[in-house]
Design a protein around this motif. Structure first.
Motif, PDB file in Angstrom:
ATOM      1  N   GLU A   1      31.106  17.980  18.879  1.00 36.86           N
ATOM      2  CA  GLU A   1      30.109  18.857  19.495  1.00 36.86           C
ATOM      3  C   GLU A   1      29.015  19.200  18.506  1.00 36.86           C
ATOM      4  O   GLU A   1      29.235  19.239  17.298  1.00 36.86           O
ATOM      5  N   GLY A   2      27.816  19.428  19.027  1.00 42.18           N
ATOM      6  CA  GLY A   2      26.707  19.871  18.198  1.00 42.18           C
ATOM      7  C   GLY A   2      26.042  18.780  17.387  1.00 42.18           C
ATOM      8  O   GLY A   2      25.336  19.069  16.428  1.00 42.18           O
ATOM      9  N   VAL A   3      26.227  17.533  17.773  1.00 43.03           N
ATOM     10  CA  VAL A   3      25.627  16.422  17.044  1.00 43.03           C
ATOM     11  C   VAL A   3      24.173  16.270  17.496  1.00 43.03           C
ATOM     12  O   VAL A   3      23.888  16.217  18.688  1.00 43.03           O
ATOM     13  N   VAL A   4      23.285  16.214  16.534  1.00 37.52           N
ATOM     14  CA  VAL A   4      21.872  15.998  16.839  1.00 37.52           C
ATOM     15  C   VAL A   4      21.601  14.505  16.723  1.00 37.52           C
ATOM     16  O   VAL A   4      21.813  13.910  15.668  1.00 37.52           O
TER      17      VAL A   4
ATOM     18  N   SER B   1      21.127   9.163  22.055  1.00 40.30           N
ATOM     19  CA  SER B   1      21.862   9.886  23.099  1.00 40.30           C
ATOM     20  C   SER B   1      22.055   9.020  24.332  1.00 40.30           C
ATOM     21  O   SER B   1      23.154   8.949  24.884  1.00 40.30           O
ATOM     22  N   VAL B   2      20.985   8.345  24.751  1.00 35.55           N
ATOM     23  CA  VAL B   2      21.076   7.484  25.938  1.00 35.55           C
ATOM     24  C   VAL B   2      22.046   6.334  25.688  1.00 35.55           C
ATOM     25  O   VAL B   2      22.899   6.037  26.534  1.00 35.55           O
ATOM     26  N   ALA B   3      21.938   5.695  24.529  1.00 35.71           N
ATOM     27  CA  ALA B   3      22.817   4.556  24.231  1.00 35.71           C
ATOM     28  C   ALA B   3      24.282   4.990  24.141  1.00 35.71           C
ATOM     29  O   ALA B   3      25.164   4.325  24.687  1.00 35.71           O
ATOM     30  N   GLU B   4      24.551   6.107  23.466  1.00 39.82           N
ATOM     31  CA  GLU B   4      25.935   6.562  23.330  1.00 39.82           C
ATOM     32  C   GLU B   4      26.505   6.988  24.683  1.00 39.82           C
ATOM     33  O   GLU B   4      27.643   6.661  25.019  1.00 39.82           O
ATOM     34  N   ALA B   5      25.707   7.708  25.462  1.00 43.13           N
ATOM     35  CA  ALA B   5      26.177   8.128  26.790  1.00 43.13           C
ATOM     36  C   ALA B   5      26.459   6.914  27.668  1.00 43.13           C
ATOM     37  O   ALA B   5      27.462   6.887  28.390  1.00 43.13           O
ATOM     38  N   GLN B   6      25.609   5.885  27.604  1.00 42.09           N
ATOM     39  CA  GLN B   6      25.838   4.694  28.423  1.00 42.09           C
ATOM     40  C   GLN B   6      27.133   4.001  28.020  1.00 42.09           C
ATOM     41  O   GLN B   6      27.904   3.572  28.880  1.00 42.09           O
TER      42      GLN B   6
ATOM     43  N   PRO C   1      32.970   9.592  31.648  1.00 38.41           N
ATOM     44  CA  PRO C   1      31.780  10.384  31.960  1.00 38.41           C
ATOM     45  C   PRO C   1      31.834  11.809  31.419  1.00 38.41           C
ATOM     46  O   PRO C   1      30.793  12.398  31.128  1.00 38.41           O
ATOM     47  N   PHE C   2      33.033  12.378  31.274  1.00 38.35           N
ATOM     48  CA  PHE C   2      33.141  13.724  30.693  1.00 38.35           C
ATOM     49  C   PHE C   2      32.589  13.723  29.277  1.00 38.35           C
ATOM     50  O   PHE C   2      31.865  14.632  28.872  1.00 38.35           O
ATOM     51  N   HIS C   3      32.893  12.693  28.522  1.00 41.79           N
ATOM     52  CA  HIS C   3      32.416  12.575  27.146  1.00 41.79           C
ATOM     53  C   HIS C   3      30.916  12.295  27.118  1.00 41.79           C
ATOM     54  O   HIS C   3      30.209  12.785  26.235  1.00 41.79           O
ATOM     55  N   ALA C   4      30.425  11.518  28.078  1.00 34.46           N
ATOM     56  CA  ALA C   4      28.977  11.285  28.179  1.00 34.46           C
ATOM     57  C   ALA C   4      28.249  12.603  28.448  1.00 34.46           C
ATOM     58  O   ALA C   4      27.177  12.852  27.879  1.00 34.46           O
ATOM     59  N   HIS C   5      28.845  13.442  29.263  1.00 34.68           N
ATOM     60  CA  HIS C   5      28.241  14.746  29.550  1.00 34.68           C
ATOM     61  C   HIS C   5      28.085  15.556  28.259  1.00 34.68           C
ATOM     62  O   HIS C   5      27.094  16.256  28.063  1.00 34.68           O
ATOM     63  N   GLU C   6      29.062  15.446  27.343  1.00 37.59           N
ATOM     64  CA  GLU C   6      28.972  16.190  26.088  1.00 37.59           C
ATOM     65  C   GLU C   6      27.827  15.673  25.221  1.00 37.59           C
ATOM     66  O   GLU C   6      27.171  16.454  24.531  1.00 37.59           O
ATOM     67  N   VAL C   7      27.563  14.385  25.258  1.00 42.57           N
ATOM     68  CA  VAL C   7      26.426  13.819  24.523  1.00 42.57           C
ATOM     69  C   VAL C   7      25.123  14.380  25.104  1.00 42.57           C
ATOM     70  O   VAL C   7      24.226  14.803  24.374  1.00 42.57           O
ATOM     71  N   PHE C   8      25.021  14.388  26.436  1.00 41.94           N
ATOM     72  CA  PHE C   8      23.818  14.935  27.077  1.00 41.94           C
ATOM     73  C   PHE C   8      23.672  16.430  26.797  1.00 41.94           C
ATOM     74  O   PHE C   8      22.567  16.931  26.621  1.00 41.94           O
TER      75      PHE C   8
ATOM     76  N   ALA D   1      23.417  15.606  32.190  1.00 39.28           N
ATOM     77  CA  ALA D   1      24.768  16.137  31.982  1.00 39.28           C
ATOM     78  C   ALA D   1      25.437  16.441  33.317  1.00 39.28           C
ATOM     79  O   ALA D   1      26.622  16.162  33.518  1.00 39.28           O
ATOM     80  N   GLN D   2      24.684  17.010  34.260  1.00 41.87           N
ATOM     81  CA  GLN D   2      25.242  17.315  35.578  1.00 41.87           C
ATOM     82  C   GLN D   2      25.629  16.036  36.317  1.00 41.87           C
ATOM     83  O   GLN D   2      26.658  16.005  37.008  1.00 41.87           O
ATOM     84  N   LEU D   3      24.850  14.985  36.175  1.00 39.71           N
ATOM     85  CA  LEU D   3      25.199  13.714  36.805  1.00 39.71           C
ATOM     86  C   LEU D   3      26.524  13.192  36.234  1.00 39.71           C
ATOM     87  O   LEU D   3      27.390  12.738  36.991  1.00 39.71           O
ATOM     88  N   ALA D   4      26.680  13.266  34.921  1.00 41.55           N
ATOM     89  CA  ALA D   4      27.922  12.801  34.295  1.00 41.55           C
ATOM     90  C   ALA D   4      29.114  13.649  34.725  1.00 41.55           C
ATOM     91  O   ALA D   4      30.201  13.125  34.998  1.00 41.55           O
ATOM     92  N   VAL D   5      28.918  14.957  34.818  1.00 36.52           N
ATOM     93  CA  VAL D   5      30.010  15.834  35.265  1.00 36.52           C
ATOM     94  C   VAL D   5      30.312  15.583  36.743  1.00 36.52           C
ATOM     95  O   VAL D   5      31.471  15.628  37.169  1.00 36.52           O
TER      96      VAL D   5
END
Length: 177
Positions: free
Chosen positions: A47-50, A56-61, A69-76, A95-99
């Protein structure tokens, strides 16, 4: 006389920091559901990674492609909290889409559909904005809104959980997996 444990007795066995906030250190599965202590879970997102928006987009994808997707939400969420104020609605919507996908895969299809539509509403302003903002950081806003609306419709019609990998969105609109 009440036999209910006092609040401080209940909290003594819970995983809390010095200020009494929950640490949430229980292991979790790929959809972020808590597992029993001692069970092997998946690695948590720090958490709290800048990150840069592109990171962010690449890691979430990558997390979405892996059915996490829960983990992608944390990236967003990190992007939303660390980014410029004028972009917070974009990252919050992502983030809401991922959740929404998370809930849909966990079996909370009604809640998932609502979150998908809420997230789509939050990012829609980026689709319609003048000045080329319709693809911020390469994100296919129109495609994501269409994905969210179609998945919400499927959930409402079938009332059946979905597979997070099979229904993962393509953030940049490309179809290669």
């Amino acid at each position: 006389m009440s036999t209910a444990p006092r609040r401080d007795d209940r909290d003594r066995d819970r995983d809390r920091d010095e200020e009494g906030r929950a640490r949430n250190q229980r292991p979790r599965d790929g959809l972020g559901r808590p597992l029993p202590y001692g069970t092997q879970g998946v690695a948590r997102q720090p958490e709290g990674v800048v990150r840069t928006p592109e990171e962010s987009v690449a890691e979430a994808q990558a997390l979405l492609d892996a059915g996490r997707p829960f983990h992608a939400h944390e990236v967003f969420e990190d992007a939303w909290k660390s980014g410029p104020p004028n972009e917070r609605e974009l990252w919050k919507g992502l983030a809401q889409l991922a959740v929404g996908l998370t809930h849909s895969a966990r079996g909370n299809v009604r809640g998932g559909a609502r979150l998908l539509l809420r997230g789509a509403g939050a990012v829609t302003s980026w689709r319609d904005a003048p000045g080329g903002r319709e693809r911020p950081y390469g994100i296919d806003i129109a495609g994501l809104v269409g994905w969210a609306e179609a998945l919400a419709d499927l959930l409402e019609r079938t009332r059946t959980p979905v597979d997070a990998v099979h229904h993962a969105p393509r953030l940049r609109g490309d179809t290669a997996r």
